[in-house]
Design a protein around this motif. Structure first.
Motif, PDB file in Angstrom:
ATOM      1  N   GLY A 132       4.359  -6.377 -16.048  1.00 41.73           N
ATOM      2  CA  GLY A 132       3.719  -6.468 -14.748  1.00 41.73           C
ATOM      3  C   GLY A 132       2.596  -7.482 -14.675  1.00 41.73           C
ATOM      4  O   GLY A 132       1.702  -7.338 -13.840  1.00 41.73           O
ATOM      5  N   HIS A 169      -0.870  -6.056 -13.451  1.00 41.43           N
ATOM      6  CA  HIS A 169      -0.105  -5.378 -12.398  1.00 41.43           C
ATOM      7  C   HIS A 169      -0.981  -4.780 -11.305  1.00 41.43           C
ATOM      8  O   HIS A 169      -0.557  -4.646 -10.159  1.00 41.43           O
ATOM      9  N   THR A 246       5.629  -6.634 -10.799  1.00 42.09           N
ATOM     10  CA  THR A 246       6.475  -5.446 -10.862  1.00 42.09           C
ATOM     11  C   THR A 246       7.413  -5.439 -12.067  1.00 42.09           C
ATOM     12  O   THR A 246       8.028  -4.415 -12.359  1.00 42.09           O
ATOM     13  N   THR A 249       7.639  -2.529 -14.829  1.00 37.77           N
ATOM     14  CA  THR A 249       6.811  -1.404 -14.409  1.00 37.77           C
ATOM     15  C   THR A 249       7.680  -0.278 -13.845  1.00 37.77           C
ATOM     16  O   THR A 249       8.889  -0.411 -13.687  1.00 37.77           O
ATOM     17  N   CYS A 250       7.021   0.831 -13.502  1.00 36.21           N
ATOM     18  CA  CYS A 250       7.757   1.987 -12.971  1.00 36.21           C
ATOM     19  C   CYS A 250       8.371   1.699 -11.604  1.00 36.21           C
ATOM     20  O   CYS A 250       9.344   2.352 -11.205  1.00 36.21           O
ATOM     21  N   GLN A 259       2.916   0.002  -5.549  1.00 33.42           N
ATOM     22  CA  GLN A 259       2.226  -0.888  -6.478  1.00 33.42           C
ATOM     23  C   GLN A 259       0.729  -0.667  -6.304  1.00 33.42           C
ATOM     24  O   GLN A 259       0.132  -1.035  -5.296  1.00 33.42           O
TER      25      GLN A 259
END
Length: 419
Positions: A132, A169, A246, A249-250, A259
């Motif tokens: 991220g 991120h 992103t 990332t989750c 985000q």
């Protein structure tokens, strides 16, 4: 969220009428937009949703085919949109962006000419080693041949960037203006500079497009993309940067929906419901690499992950927005309940933004099956409940405003009469 260059919020106008649930809802919705303002736009810009890698690989092939078919007839703005979409599809993993590219040197996501602190520079952006995160390397124009830069060649082997900006991120990236009023974009970042980039500090840096070079080259595009103006170039850089924020990332895997961004001025996250504020030791620019006890802490924002946490976050948002709007109506306050007005409006903006992002996923059984366990039901609940929440809040805020407007002794009526 679509990877298009974001459009500005459309202005709405309405003639106020007296009474009626529909009128109150209209009034409430108008004031949600007025009070949320730029903050609501930022929240909207902060929404970044991805489906899982397998779905994106299929979409990547379709996008590539569509791009080949439409390449000859699309406008510059559409071409930029296709390039950004292609970059989003390619950003499946950090390894993808670290691989080779046929049209740009290894690992690049974007390159172009920008203005940094009044000087023209070459800028090259790529994914950084942390999930991220993005890395922007800045080079002096005298260190790199112009033709070589335009052809997509790598920087000379004996030349290092004079600055490197690391964007993580949860770092804030947003549109801004220079002191001269020119369009720019700001990034909260870790700035590395000096000989061999040995010095570091945490700063907010402004970068501005050049009127003489309104173009950007994005990974996957066949050539430099020319756009309409400086704001379009800045938006393209921001969109590409947010895509990299992103990667890994989750959000990419679908286990979180928002985000999260750390807002330094408020020492808070962009959503108190979907994000958790944590503290971590900060060794940048403090000399603490040699003296660890001098290290300061800084705020970081981490998304709440998983179906259970996301469901609880959504329930908390709905409760907060409803209670704030109900309080405004019961106390019949407008100017005296600014905090409640703003908070309920922002929560509704976030709810409707999530609804807009999730509708296409909920409409596709294939997309729902690719979400982590439990997340499909959460997505369906948000899509189903967001509209009713918006109507409830708009009705309550509209009723409070209408009551104050009709009260001959209210400060609101006097203010409206003066206008």
């Amino acid at each position: 969220r679509s990877r298009n260059i974001p459009a500005s919020l459309a202005n709405s106008g309405c003639r106020f009428t007296c009474g009626g649930m529909a009128d109150r809802r209209v009034i409430g919705l108008i004031f949600i937009l007025l009070i949320a303002g730029a903050e609501a736009s930022r929240v909207e810009q902060d929404l970044r949703l991805h489906s899982q890698r397998s779905l994106r690989l299929v979409a990547k092939r379709r996008a590539a085919a569509a791009h080949r078919e439409q390449r000859s007839s699309i406008s510059p703005d559409e071409e930029l949109r296709f390039a950004l979409q292609g970059l989003a599809l390619e950003a499946g993993t950090t390894e993808d962006l670290a691989g080779s590219s046929a049209d740009l040197s290894s690992g690049e996501a974007a390159r172009g000419m920008l203005s940094h602190r009044g000087k023209h520079v070459y800028a090259v952006m790529r994914a950084w080693k942390e999930a991220g995160s993005a890395q922007i390397d800045l080079y002096h124009l005298t260190d790199w041949d112009f033709v070589s830069f335009r052809m997509g060649a790598p920087a000379p082997a004996d030349v290092d960037p004079f600055e490197r900006l690391i964007v993580r991120h949860d770092d804030a990236v947003f549109m801004a203006h220079q002191d001269t009023g020119a369009e720019a974009f700001s990034i909260a970042c870790e700035r590395h500079y000096g000989k061999k980039l040995s010095q570091a500090s945490r700063e907010v840096i402004k970068l501005a497009p050049l009127e003489s070079s309104l173009s950007i080259r994005i990974k996957g595009a066949e050539d430099w993309l020319k756009v309409g103006g400086p704001r379009d170039v800045a938006s393209a850089w921001l969109n590409a940067m947010r895509i990299l924020q992103t990667v890994g990332t989750c959000i990419e895997g679908g286990s979180c929906l928002l985000q999260c961004t750390y807002v330094a001025k408020q020492d808070a996250c962009n959503s108190e419901h979907f994000c958790s504020l944590v503290r971590e030791r900060d060794t940048v620019g403090t000399g603490s690499s040699y003296f660890p006890w001098r290290a300061k802490t800084r705020g970081r924002c981490v998304p709440k992950r998983g179906a259970q946490a996301t469901k609880a976050a959504w329930a908390a948002l709905v409760k907060s927005a409803s209670e704030d709007a109900r309080k405004v109506r019961e106390e019949k306050c407008v100017l005296g309940c600014k905090k409640e007005w703003q908070r309920s409006a922002q929560n509704v903006q976030l709810a409707m933004g999530l609804k807009g992002q999730l509708e296409s996923i909920v409409a596709s059984e294939q997309s729902l099956r690719m979400l982590p366990a439990g997340m499909p039901k959460v997505a369906e609940a948000i899509v189903e409940e967001a509209e009713s929440l918006s109507e409830e809040v708009a009705s309550n805020l509209g009723a409070a405003f209408d009551e104050k407007r009709r009260n001959k002794r209210s400060a609101l009526r006097k203010a409206l009469s003066d206008k």
